[in-house]
Structure formats: C-alpha cells, structure tokens
Design a protein around this motif. Structure first.
Motif, PDB file in Angstrom:
ATOM      1  N   ASN A  63       0.789  -1.125   0.208  1.00 31.46           N
ATOM      2  CA  ASN A  63      -0.121   0.108   0.043  1.00 31.46           C
ATOM      3  C   ASN A  63       0.722   1.374  -0.031  1.00 31.46           C
ATOM      4  O   ASN A  63       0.552   2.203  -0.716  1.00 31.46           O
ATOM      5  CB  ASN A  63      -0.985   0.044   1.160  1.00 31.46           C
ATOM      6  N   VAL A  67       0.816   4.187  -2.800  1.00 30.09           N
ATOM      7  CA  VAL A  67       0.335   5.644  -2.591  1.00 30.09           C
ATOM      8  C   VAL A  67       1.533   6.491  -2.824  1.00 30.09           C
ATOM      9  O   VAL A  67       1.339   7.849  -3.403  1.00 30.09           O
ATOM     10  CB  VAL A  67      -0.060   5.617  -1.301  1.00 30.09           C
ATOM     11  N   HIS A  70       1.975   7.038  -6.539  1.00 32.42           N
ATOM     12  CA  HIS A  70       1.107   8.139  -6.906  1.00 32.42           C
ATOM     13  C   HIS A  70       1.078   9.420  -6.594  1.00 32.42           C
ATOM     14  O   HIS A  70       1.072  10.382  -7.309  1.00 32.42           O
ATOM     15  CB  HIS A  70      -0.560   7.563  -6.289  1.00 32.42           C
ATOM     16  N   VAL A 139      -4.687  11.994  -3.277  1.00 29.07           N
ATOM     17  CA  VAL A 139      -5.095  10.808  -3.675  1.00 29.07           C
ATOM     18  C   VAL A 139      -6.434  10.361  -3.978  1.00 29.07           C
ATOM     19  O   VAL A 139      -6.883   9.275  -4.251  1.00 29.07           O
ATOM     20  CB  VAL A 139      -4.635   9.846  -2.300  1.00 29.07           C
ATOM     21  N   LEU A 142      -6.694   7.957  -6.886  1.00 30.59           N
ATOM     22  CA  LEU A 142      -6.229   6.924  -6.895  1.00 30.59           C
ATOM     23  C   LEU A 142      -7.215   5.599  -6.748  1.00 30.59           C
ATOM     24  O   LEU A 142      -8.185   5.934  -5.582  1.00 30.59           O
ATOM     25  CB  LEU A 142      -5.221   6.705  -5.744  1.00 30.59           C
ATOM     26  N   LEU A 147      -5.874  -1.078  -3.181  1.00 32.36           N
ATOM     27  CA  LEU A 147      -5.406  -0.894  -1.752  1.00 32.36           C
ATOM     28  C   LEU A 147      -5.960  -2.083  -0.706  1.00 32.36           C
ATOM     29  O   LEU A 147      -7.071  -2.211  -0.775  1.00 32.36           O
ATOM     30  CB  LEU A 147      -5.603   0.485  -1.377  1.00 32.36           C
ATOM     31  N   PRO A 209      -9.500   6.865  -0.821  1.00 25.14           N
ATOM     32  CA  PRO A 209      -8.201   6.527  -0.038  1.00 25.14           C
ATOM     33  C   PRO A 209      -7.906   7.625   0.797  1.00 25.14           C
ATOM     34  O   PRO A 209      -8.339   8.775   0.769  1.00 25.14           O
ATOM     35  CB  PRO A 209      -7.007   6.818  -1.393  1.00 25.14           C
ATOM     36  N   HIS A 211      -5.687   8.732   4.774  1.00 24.13           N
ATOM     37  CA  HIS A 211      -4.561   8.466   5.358  1.00 24.13           C
ATOM     38  C   HIS A 211      -4.530   7.229   6.491  1.00 24.13           C
ATOM     39  O   HIS A 211      -3.773   6.332   6.577  1.00 24.13           O
ATOM     40  CB  HIS A 211      -3.580   9.813   6.112  1.00 24.13           C
ATOM     41  N   LEU A 233       2.285   6.073   6.393  1.00 18.83           N
ATOM     42  CA  LEU A 233       1.214   5.667   5.884  1.00 18.83           C
ATOM     43  C   LEU A 233       0.676   4.114   5.999  1.00 18.83           C
ATOM     44  O   LEU A 233       0.162   3.402   5.160  1.00 18.83           O
ATOM     45  CB  LEU A 233       1.467   5.831   4.417  1.00 18.83           C
ATOM     46  N   VAL A 236      -2.815   3.499   5.492  1.00 16.03           N
ATOM     47  CA  VAL A 236      -3.392   4.117   4.331  1.00 16.03           C
ATOM     48  C   VAL A 236      -4.691   3.144   3.520  1.00 16.03           C
ATOM     49  O   VAL A 236      -4.231   2.111   3.499  1.00 16.03           O
ATOM     50  CB  VAL A 236      -2.670   4.835   3.239  1.00 16.03           C
TER      51      VAL A 236
END
Length: 376
Positions: A63, A67, A70, A139, A142, A147, A209, A211, A233, A236
């Motif tokens: 994950n 992230v 991204h 995010v 995303l 995830l 998504p 945190h 993260l 996340v």
C-alpha cells in the motif's frame, strides 16, 4: 536497541555498510520498531512491521509503495506539493527484507522535519488543515480497490465495542478509579458515538483513499514551523474522509497533547478547531459535499471515543497492541481520550457552528443521535 531488536541484519539488506553504520531508534510510535540508519550515502528509515498488529505486513508495504508512487506522480501538478517518504529498496531490489524470526522490514527515505506533539498556534493549525486537504486531493483519484485492507476492522467502532464488552464480561472489574471511569464513559456515550459508522453503512458518506492515522505526530513541519507534509502511511487505504478529519481534530485540538502521562487539563480547543477547518476547506470548498460536512462533529466524537475504547481494551487484554513503558499506560491513555470525548460533547453546538462557518456555511440542526438520509 528498540524493543531489544537488532536492526543490523535488516540494515545490511538495504545498504552495503549496514552492519557497521550508526543506527538509532527513531520516533515514539506505539506499534512498529523504527530506526534511523546513517549511511555513507545518507540516512534512511528502517522499520520492522509489527506482525502481531499487522497480520499481513506485505499489505502495509505494498500500500505504501502504491500511494507513494501516486503522490510522486502528482507532485507539482496544479501547484500541489506535499513532502512525504518514498520506499527504499533492498540491495537486490525488493521492497522488504524477511529476517530469521519471520519479521518483515522495510526502508523509507528520511524526511528531515521537526516533531511536534502540540501546535504552537492558529497559523500552524491552519497549515495542518491545508496539508491534510492536499493529501486527500492528491489521492482522491487513486483507485481505492487497488489498496489492500491493512487492518481488518480498522475504525469499525461497533466491532471495537463488541471486543471491549467481551473482555469486560470475562474479567473481574477493577474497582472504581480510572477503570471505573472508563467503563462508565463507554456505557454513557456508546450509542451516540456510532452515528458516524451508521452513516457510512447507510451509504451517506463517500469512500476514497485516506491516510488513516493523521494525528499531529504524523505531520511534517519545516524550519519555518509550518506543516508541509505527512508520514506514516501504514494505515492508508479506502475509507471515509471523516475518519481522517475526526482523528486530526481530536489530536490537534487536545492542547494537553498525546503524551499519556503529560500534564494539563484535557480540553477540546475550539480556536484550533476553527483554524484547522478553515485551512482544510480554504483551498478546496468541494472536497466534501456540504451535507456530508454535517457529520464532522460525529467524526470527532467517534474517533476520540473509539481510541478510548481501543486503549481500554488493550489494557484489559494485557497491552498486546499499543506499546507501553510502564503498567497502566494504556489505562491512562483511555481515560484521557474519554475526558476529551466528554469535552467534545460539551461543546457540540459550538463545534457544529464552526463546521458550518468553515465548511461552506451549512450547519446541521438537531442532535447527533440520528442518521438522516436526507442530510447526505
């Protein structure tokens, strides 16, 4: 070193001089063992994932990589910029190292910053709000389905309450004192604290998504004292923005700080709340649809109460989740979160008014007890 863990074998997997370079514990996290490795090429962060908490460590590692990639691709786009860590690969190109105890280790770039447990003023609160909003915007596109769920049941307050009830039913109650206060707080506030989860289950809140753990310790502050990035993260994943906003407000508005044995009276600072919300919504008035903002109060209440329940359950089960330095730490942590919850409820009308002022002029009428589908 940290938890009597020898990080040198893992460090050697990530850098040629890992056996001999200086390594020291880093931060005050409650879950993972984290170290700063100072190599000839520069420092990096080495972390052992706590597999007793994260039963699938590769989910956390994967994950984070997704992230971070991204975010790196979005940096600078539309003027957005956010400092954050990136993965450091092993010498053979892996994202992780598996040691002889079946523990997973990962490397991250070290982002120099000033650590803070409390905010110094309203300007910082506004910057924290802007930083969290920047993260959410970056995010938002995303695909959350890519995830994995890092912690099954994370932020599921009804599930945490069931486990706490089970533990209380199987253990002899501690008489009075702090434990008695925690039991009474759970019984008193549990019904209204689940409003947010009910709204989520009813499909009233947008999933994207998030945190997952935006407490003040996980914001990066530059030399000028302003927040400009986020770290940690581990949690996340796909969730509702309200989880992040509630946790951020809970953490930042508690001027007594996150230290479980710190001094000061636990209160919810309304001025910090207003500044943080203004920072969050100032650059993106459409980040949350206006009627979803009505649940921000419920989010602050839910996350503070939820954390109290989790700390109390961990105390009852023998401190198997959150690290402690001495016996009773998790009980103290729980009591302080329930004290904060009390103050949040005491100031419900003011917090709802601030949400309306900062979130586009829409303030929710009535009680936090009911979930009204027309308010979605």
């Amino acid at each position: 070193m940290n938890d009597e863990v020898d990080p040198r074998p893992a460090a050697a997997a990530f850098c040629p001089d890992g056996w001999t370079c200086p390594i020291r514990p880093l931060g005050h996290g409650n879950i993972n063992a984290t170290f700063l490795v100072s190599t000839a090429a520069g420092p990096f962060v080495l972390q052992r994932i706590n597999r007793h908490v994260f039963s699938e460590p590769l989910r956390v590692i994967d994950n984070f990589a997704k992230v971070a990639s991204h975010l790196a691709g979005k940096q600078g786009g539309g003027g957005e910029w956010l400092r954050t860590a990136r993965p450091v690969r092993t010498l053979v190109g892996n994202l992780w190292y598996l040691d002889h105890r079946a523990d997973y280790w990962r490397g991250q770039t070290y982002v120099a910053h000033t650590s803070r447990s409390t905010l110094t003023g309203l300007r910082q609160a506004e910057q924290v709000g802007r930083t969290l909003a920047t993260f959410h915007r970056l995010v938002a596109d995303l695909d959350g389905s890519c995830l994995a769920e890092p912690l099954p049941g994370f932020h599921n307050l009804p599930g945490y309450l069931r486990e706490c009830d089970r533990l209380q039913s199987t253990l002899r109650p501690e008489p009075g004192g702090m434990a008695g206060y925690c039991r009474a707080a759970i019984a008193r506030d549990r019904e209204r604290a689940v409003t947010l989860e009910a709204a989520k289950n009813a499909g009233l809140l947008t999933v994207q998504p998030i945190h997952g753990d935006p407490k003040i310790d996980n914001f990066l502050f530059g030399d000028d004292g302003e927040a400009d990035g986020m770290i940690d993260l581990d949690t996340v994943g796909a969730g509702i923005v309200h989880y992040d906003l509630g946790d951020c407000l809970r953490s930042c508005c508690n001027r007594a700080g996150e230290n479980e044995r710190g001094g000061g009276v636990v209160v919810f600072d309304l001025a910090i709340c207003r500044a943080l919300l203004e920072g969050y919504f100032s650059g993106s008035p459409v980040l949350l649809p206006a009627r979803q903002r009505t649940f921000i109060f419920d989010a602050v209440l839910a996350i503070s109460f939820e954390l109290g329940v989790r700390f109390f359950s961990d105390h009852l089960s023998g401190n198997t989740y959150f690290k402690i330095e001495r016996e009773g730490d998790n009980l103290v942590r729980a009591a302080r979160q329930f004290q904060l919850t009390e103050d949040i409820i005491r100031h419900e009308a003011e917090i709802r008014r601030l949400v309306g002022m900062s979130g586009g002029g829409y303030a929710v009428p009535g009680s936090a007890h009911a979930v009204n589908p027309s308010a979605a």
